[in-house]
Design a protein around this motif. Structure first.
Motif, short mmCIF file in Angstrom:
data_model
loop_
_atom_site.label_atom_id
_atom_site.label_comp_id
_atom_site.label_asym_id
_atom_site.label_seq_id
_atom_site.Cartn_x
_atom_site.Cartn_y
_atom_site.Cartn_z
N UNK A 181 0.84 -1.20 0.00
CA UNK A 181 0.00 0.00 0.00
C UNK A 181 0.87 1.25 0.00
N UNK A 182 1.93 1.24 0.81
CA UNK A 182 2.82 2.40 0.89
C UNK A 182 3.43 2.71 -0.48
N UNK A 183 3.83 1.65 -1.22
CA UNK A 183 4.44 1.86 -2.53
C UNK A 183 3.46 2.48 -3.50
N UNK A 184 2.18 2.13 -3.38
CA UNK A 184 1.18 2.63 -4.31
C UNK A 184 0.77 4.08 -4.04
N UNK A 185 1.30 4.65 -2.96
CA UNK A 185 1.05 6.08 -2.74
C UNK A 185 1.67 6.90 -3.86
N UNK A 186 2.67 6.33 -4.57
CA UNK A 186 3.28 7.04 -5.71
C UNK A 186 2.23 7.34 -6.77
N UNK A 187 1.30 6.41 -6.97
CA UNK A 187 0.26 6.62 -7.98
C UNK A 187 -0.75 7.66 -7.51
N UNK A 188 -1.23 7.53 -6.29
CA UNK A 188 -2.23 8.47 -5.80
C UNK A 188 -1.68 9.89 -5.76
N UNK A 189 -0.42 10.05 -5.35
CA UNK A 189 0.19 11.38 -5.32
C UNK A 189 0.33 11.96 -6.72
N UNK A 190 0.75 11.13 -7.67
CA UNK A 190 0.92 11.61 -9.04
C UNK A 190 -0.41 11.99 -9.66
N UNK A 191 -1.43 11.18 -9.48
CA UNK A 191 -2.75 11.49 -10.01
C UNK A 191 -3.27 12.79 -9.42
N UNK A 192 -3.03 12.99 -8.14
CA UNK A 192 -3.47 14.24 -7.49
C UNK A 192 -2.75 15.43 -8.07
N UNK A 193 -1.42 15.33 -8.21
CA UNK A 193 -0.64 16.46 -8.73
C UNK A 193 -1.03 16.80 -10.16
N UNK A 194 -1.24 15.78 -10.98
CA UNK A 194 -1.62 16.03 -12.38
C UNK A 194 -3.00 16.66 -12.48
N UNK A 195 -3.87 16.36 -11.53
CA UNK A 195 -5.23 16.91 -11.57
C UNK A 195 -5.25 18.40 -11.26
N UNK A 196 -4.26 18.88 -10.51
CA UNK A 196 -4.26 20.29 -10.13
C UNK A 196 -3.28 21.12 -10.95
N UNK A 197 -2.42 20.47 -11.70
CA UNK A 197 -1.47 21.20 -12.54
C UNK A 197 -1.71 20.84 -14.00
N UNK A 198 -2.56 21.58 -14.64
CA UNK A 198 -2.91 21.30 -16.04
C UNK A 198 -1.91 21.89 -17.02
N UNK A 199 -0.90 22.57 -16.52
CA UNK A 199 0.09 23.19 -17.42
C UNK A 199 1.10 22.17 -17.95
N UNK A 200 1.18 21.01 -17.33
CA UNK A 200 2.14 20.00 -17.76
C UNK A 200 1.68 19.40 -19.08
N UNK A 201 2.56 19.38 -20.07
CA UNK A 201 2.19 18.91 -21.41
C UNK A 201 2.02 17.40 -21.42
N UNK A 202 1.27 16.89 -22.40
CA UNK A 202 0.88 15.48 -22.45
C UNK A 202 2.04 14.50 -22.36
N UNK A 203 3.12 14.65 -23.15
CA UNK A 203 4.21 13.65 -23.05
C UNK A 203 4.82 13.60 -21.66
#
Length: 268
Positions: A181-203
């Motif tokens: 579970x601890x290792x999978x926090x990498x996914x939840x954190x990344x999904x959260x960050x991408x949801x609030x920062x729309x300036x990051x380009x697709x690639x």
């Protein structure tokens, strides 16, 4: 973005299973993600030393090509990824059999012994006694053919591990949920960050997603869902990840990670 991105992730995003990867594209995309050229060069050297790639030409005019060993490693990574999603979809049910593998290798062939151990552990097997490994999965195909002569294998549906016969209790004792579970926090954190920062380009968004999934699954033994109690968090997070990945893949028109991700996860 507060998350860090591995230069190796950028490199592997461009490595085709056949053909060459232009270094100019790798460096340009790394720069776009905020990674300077020097860390990328160091990561390339490590991959060359490991025997995964060869470099032809110098600087941005050069190219990278997968070696047979590098191709096998990436193919194994892709297989594990497909297997995880197949499990999640119920397409790879557990057959109820535990696999035991005993490795007996002479001391003079220590390198072979260490290789077998490393492959088994990387594949999610655990040591239950000296030289004896256990897994709910068939792992023979993960090992090179030359290793098979050193192995003794058995399967059983009736396992007693330190007085416990309940398969779910055995799985929790040997592959505890907490660290996974601890290792999978990498996914939840990344999904959260991408949801609030729309300036990051697709690639670059794809790179962050791929890096997060790799970190999450690095030590995931992919224990069958039948051996887990209740809702399995990694399964839910992989589903969220896949939905976001498909969106980013379509936005970038598949410019990177070609051949890495099956575009139809329902048929894996």
């Amino acid at each position: 973005m507060k998350l860090q991105l591995s230069p190796r992730t950028v490199i592997e995003a461009f490595l085709p299973f056949e053909g060459e990867a232009p270094l100019a594209d790798i460096y340009d995309t790394a720069n776009l993600a905020g990674i300077a050229d020097q860390p990328v060069r160091l990561a390339i050297r490590r991959l060359i030393v490991a025997g995964d790639i060869t470099q032809h030409g110098r600087g941005r005019a050069g190219t990278l090509i997968l070696t047979s060993a590098g191709r096998q490693r990436l193919e194994l990574d892709r297989h594990n990824l497909a297997f995880a999603f197949a499990q999640d979809a119920g397409h790879a049910p557990w057959d109820g059999q535990w696999r035991m593998i005993a490795a007996s290798v002479p001391e003079r062939e220590r390198s072979i012994r260490d290789s077998i151990r490393r492959i088994l552990v990387d594949a999610g097997a655990v040591t239950i006694s000296t030289g004896l490994y256990l897994s709910p999965h068939e792992l023979l195909e993960s090992l090179p053919p030359q290793a098979h002569t050193y192995l003794t294998m058995a399967t059983t549906a009736n396992l007693n591990y330190q007085g416990t016969t309940d398969p779910i209790e055995i799985a929790e004792a040997l592959w505890p949920a907490g660290p996974i579970f601890d290792a999978y926090s990498a996914i939840s954190e990344t999904l959260h960050d991408l949801s609030i920062d729309t300036s990051v380009v697709a690639p670059v968004r794809q790179l962050y997603l791929a890096d997060a999934l790799e970190r999450a699954m690095r030590h995931d033994p992919l224990v069958p869902l039948e051996l887990r109690n209740g809702t399995w968090l990694p399964r839910a997070l992989r589903a969220e990840w896949a939905e976001q990945w498909e969106s980013e893949w379509n936005a970038s028109e598949g410019a990177i990670f070609r051949g890495w991700w099956p575009t139809d996860t329902q048929n894996m």
